[in-house]
Design a protein around this motif. Sequence first.
Motif, PDB file in Angstrom:
ATOM      1  N   ARG A 123      -8.158  -7.100   4.360  1.00 16.88           N
ATOM      2  CA  ARG A 123      -8.717  -5.978   3.420  1.00 16.88           C
ATOM      3  C   ARG A 123      -7.810  -4.776   3.336  1.00 16.88           C
ATOM      4  O   ARG A 123      -6.822  -4.753   4.140  1.00 16.88           O
ATOM      5  CB  ARG A 123     -10.026  -5.332   3.886  1.00 16.88           C
ATOM      6  N   LEU A 124      -7.696  -4.211   2.110  1.00 13.68           N
ATOM      7  CA  LEU A 124      -6.801  -3.103   2.110  1.00 13.68           C
ATOM      8  C   LEU A 124      -7.126  -1.770   2.857  1.00 13.68           C
ATOM      9  O   LEU A 124      -8.453  -1.438   2.890  1.00 13.68           O
ATOM     10  CB  LEU A 124      -6.839  -2.502   0.481  1.00 13.68           C
ATOM     11  N   THR A 125      -6.030  -1.351   3.578  1.00 14.48           N
ATOM     12  CA  THR A 125      -6.609  -0.149   4.560  1.00 14.48           C
ATOM     13  C   THR A 125      -5.473   0.897   3.888  1.00 14.48           C
ATOM     14  O   THR A 125      -5.793   2.137   4.250  1.00 14.48           O
ATOM     15  CB  THR A 125      -6.167  -0.517   5.872  1.00 14.48           C
ATOM     16  N   THR A 126      -4.135   0.694   3.659  1.00 17.55           N
ATOM     17  CA  THR A 126      -3.639   1.634   3.095  1.00 17.55           C
ATOM     18  C   THR A 126      -2.675   0.994   1.749  1.00 17.55           C
ATOM     19  O   THR A 126      -2.512  -0.101   1.482  1.00 17.55           O
ATOM     20  CB  THR A 126      -2.461   2.086   4.173  1.00 17.55           C
ATOM     21  N   MET A 127      -2.268   1.988   0.957  1.00 14.51           N
ATOM     22  CA  MET A 127      -1.370   1.792  -0.134  1.00 14.51           C
ATOM     23  C   MET A 127      -0.349   2.870  -0.463  1.00 14.51           C
ATOM     24  O   MET A 127      -0.641   4.105  -0.120  1.00 14.51           O
ATOM     25  CB  MET A 127      -2.154   1.913  -1.309  1.00 14.51           C
ATOM     26  N   THR A 128       0.952   2.393   0.127  1.00 19.30           N
ATOM     27  CA  THR A 128       2.146   3.551  -0.300  1.00 19.30           C
ATOM     28  C   THR A 128       2.244   3.844  -1.863  1.00 19.30           C
ATOM     29  O   THR A 128       2.340   2.902  -2.421  1.00 19.30           O
ATOM     30  CB  THR A 128       3.177   2.980   0.523  1.00 19.30           C
ATOM     31  N   ARG A 129       2.418   4.940  -2.069  1.00 14.55           N
ATOM     32  CA  ARG A 129       2.836   5.304  -3.447  1.00 14.55           C
ATOM     33  C   ARG A 129       4.325   5.599  -3.558  1.00 14.55           C
ATOM     34  O   ARG A 129       4.846   6.071  -2.696  1.00 14.55           O
ATOM     35  CB  ARG A 129       2.138   6.435  -4.093  1.00 14.55           C
ATOM     36  N   TYR A 130       4.995   5.000  -4.567  1.00 10.88           N
ATOM     37  CA  TYR A 130       6.286   5.011  -4.811  1.00 10.88           C
ATOM     38  C   TYR A 130       6.393   5.783  -6.269  1.00 10.88           C
ATOM     39  O   TYR A 130       5.759   5.661  -7.294  1.00 10.88           O
ATOM     40  CB  TYR A 130       7.082   3.760  -5.034  1.00 10.88           C
ATOM     41  N   GLN A 131       7.877   6.249  -6.201  1.00 11.20           N
ATOM     42  CA  GLN A 131       8.434   6.734  -7.600  1.00 11.20           C
ATOM     43  C   GLN A 131       9.633   6.090  -7.890  1.00 11.20           C
ATOM     44  O   GLN A 131      10.338   6.017  -7.167  1.00 11.20           O
ATOM     45  CB  GLN A 131       8.555   8.227  -7.442  1.00 11.20           C
ATOM     46  N   LEU A 132       9.627   5.521  -9.105  1.00  5.57           N
ATOM     47  CA  LEU A 132      11.079   4.994  -9.623  1.00  5.57           C
ATOM     48  C   LEU A 132      11.990   5.921 -10.115  1.00  5.57           C
ATOM     49  O   LEU A 132      11.370   6.546 -11.327  1.00  5.57           O
ATOM     50  CB  LEU A 132      10.592   3.837 -10.452  1.00  5.57           C
ATOM     51  N   SER A 133      13.141   5.918  -9.873  1.00  5.07           N
ATOM     52  CA  SER A 133      13.973   7.038 -10.379  1.00  5.07           C
ATOM     53  C   SER A 133      15.348   6.322 -10.783  1.00  5.07           C
ATOM     54  O   SER A 133      15.845   6.067  -9.550  1.00  5.07           O
ATOM     55  CB  SER A 133      14.499   8.260  -9.484  1.00  5.07           C
ATOM     56  N   ALA A 139       9.265   6.130  -1.743  1.00  3.81           N
ATOM     57  CA  ALA A 139       7.986   6.278  -1.270  1.00  3.81           C
ATOM     58  C   ALA A 139       7.523   7.822  -1.247  1.00  3.81           C
ATOM     59  O   ALA A 139       8.376   8.785  -0.921  1.00  3.81           O
ATOM     60  CB  ALA A 139       7.616   5.917   0.281  1.00  3.81           C
ATOM     61  N   ILE A 140       6.499   8.083  -1.850  1.00  8.67           N
ATOM     62  CA  ILE A 140       6.048   9.354  -2.174  1.00  8.67           C
ATOM     63  C   ILE A 140       4.733   9.703  -1.361  1.00  8.67           C
ATOM     64  O   ILE A 140       4.157  11.131  -1.384  1.00  8.67           O
ATOM     65  CB  ILE A 140       5.916   9.822  -3.658  1.00  8.67           C
ATOM     66  N   GLY A 141       4.110   8.823  -0.978  1.00 11.43           N
ATOM     67  CA  GLY A 141       2.875   9.271  -0.072  1.00 11.43           C
ATOM     68  C   GLY A 141       1.956   7.772   0.372  1.00 11.43           C
ATOM     69  O   GLY A 141       2.536   6.869  -0.317  1.00 11.43           O
ATOM     70  N   VAL A 142       1.186   8.183   1.236  1.00 14.02           N
ATOM     71  CA  VAL A 142       0.293   7.110   1.760  1.00 14.02           C
ATOM     72  C   VAL A 142      -0.991   7.267   1.567  1.00 14.02           C
ATOM     73  O   VAL A 142      -1.487   8.312   1.791  1.00 14.02           O
ATOM     74  CB  VAL A 142       0.460   6.536   3.085  1.00 14.02           C
ATOM     75  N   GLU A 143      -1.666   6.420   0.820  1.00 13.09           N
ATOM     76  CA  GLU A 143      -3.315   6.587   0.399  1.00 13.09           C
ATOM     77  C   GLU A 143      -4.285   5.863   1.624  1.00 13.09           C
ATOM     78  O   GLU A 143      -3.465   4.561   1.987  1.00 13.09           O
ATOM     79  CB  GLU A 143      -3.474   6.185  -0.863  1.00 13.09           C
ATOM     80  N   GLN A 144      -5.254   6.263   2.058  1.00  8.62           N
ATOM     81  CA  GLN A 144      -5.868   5.659   3.045  1.00  8.62           C
ATOM     82  C   GLN A 144      -7.215   5.191   2.471  1.00  8.62           C
ATOM     83  O   GLN A 144      -7.814   6.093   1.685  1.00  8.62           O
ATOM     84  CB  GLN A 144      -6.134   6.548   4.180  1.00  8.62           C
ATOM     85  N   ALA A 145      -7.958   3.955   2.635  1.00  2.35           N
ATOM     86  CA  ALA A 145      -9.017   3.640   2.281  1.00  2.35           C
ATOM     87  C   ALA A 145     -10.133   4.490   3.114  1.00  2.35           C
ATOM     88  O   ALA A 145      -9.901   4.850   4.156  1.00  2.35           O
ATOM     89  CB  ALA A 145      -9.270   2.158   2.878  1.00  2.35           C
ATOM     90  N   GLY A 146     -11.181   4.852   2.322  1.00  2.00           N
ATOM     91  CA  GLY A 146     -12.057   5.855   2.455  1.00  2.00           C
ATOM     92  C   GLY A 146     -11.756   7.221   2.276  1.00  2.00           C
ATOM     93  O   GLY A 146     -12.424   8.057   2.649  1.00  2.00           O
ATOM     94  N   VAL A 147     -10.511   7.464   2.006  1.00  2.00           N
ATOM     95  CA  VAL A 147     -10.022   8.637   1.661  1.00  2.00           C
ATOM     96  C   VAL A 147      -9.701   9.000   0.201  1.00  2.00           C
ATOM     97  O   VAL A 147     -10.446   9.530  -0.476  1.00  2.00           O
ATOM     98  CB  VAL A 147      -8.806   9.326   2.561  1.00  2.00           C
ATOM     99  N   GLN A 148      -8.718   8.221  -0.103  1.00  2.00           N
ATOM    100  CA  GLN A 148      -8.289   8.309  -1.568  1.00  2.00           C
ATOM    101  C   GLN A 148      -9.055   7.345  -2.523  1.00  2.00           C
ATOM    102  O   GLN A 148      -8.886   7.355  -3.526  1.00  2.00           O
ATOM    103  CB  GLN A 148      -6.865   7.967  -1.608  1.00  2.00           C
ATOM    104  N   TRP A 149      -9.689   6.304  -1.868  1.00  2.00           N
ATOM    105  CA  TRP A 149     -10.193   5.315  -2.900  1.00  2.00           C
ATOM    106  C   TRP A 149     -11.566   4.610  -1.958  1.00  2.00           C
ATOM    107  O   TRP A 149     -11.658   4.893  -0.947  1.00  2.00           O
ATOM    108  CB  TRP A 149      -9.601   4.163  -3.095  1.00  2.00           C
TER     109      TRP A 149
END
Length: 149
Positions: A123-133, A139-149
């Motif tokens: 199951r998903l527990t984290t997702m790292t967010r990225y920015q393409l330049s 990587a620009i941040g990490v989202e946690q299950a139960g916090v951001q979704w």
Amino acid sequence: MTTLTVLPLLQTLREFARDPDLLHLHDPTATERQWTELITTDDLQIWLISWPTEAETGWHDHGTAGGAFTTIAGRLTEHSWDGAEHIRSIGTGDAWSFAPGHIHNVRNLGAVPAISVHAYSPRLTTMTRYQLSGSRIEAIGVEQAGVQW
Ligand SMILES: [Fe+2]
């Protein structure tokens, strides 16, 4: 004694996606993406997601999870990154899977809403967010299950 059969993720996804009722769970006039969690165990998570025109996820990975997804209405476009950008079109009935570490941005570039089914294992527990330049992704941040979704 119970015998547990563990199917490959893509096969499991196709079994869930076969249910025609999934096409009617979300409001087709919604202007934002909608999510419904269909099943969650430690080893498996399945989501139904609907995508208005021009909706997109932004660049992200899936932590330690591998995944699979299929489009059951409309068409999605997946941009993925492995040091270079790749583009894949996933039309109704198309399905494919990816390993942990896969980085992508999924978009509905079509003129009609799209509906898709997504499976993750574990199951998903984290997702790292990225920015393409340009030709770099960061990587620009990490989202946690139960916090951001
Ligand atoms: Fe994703």
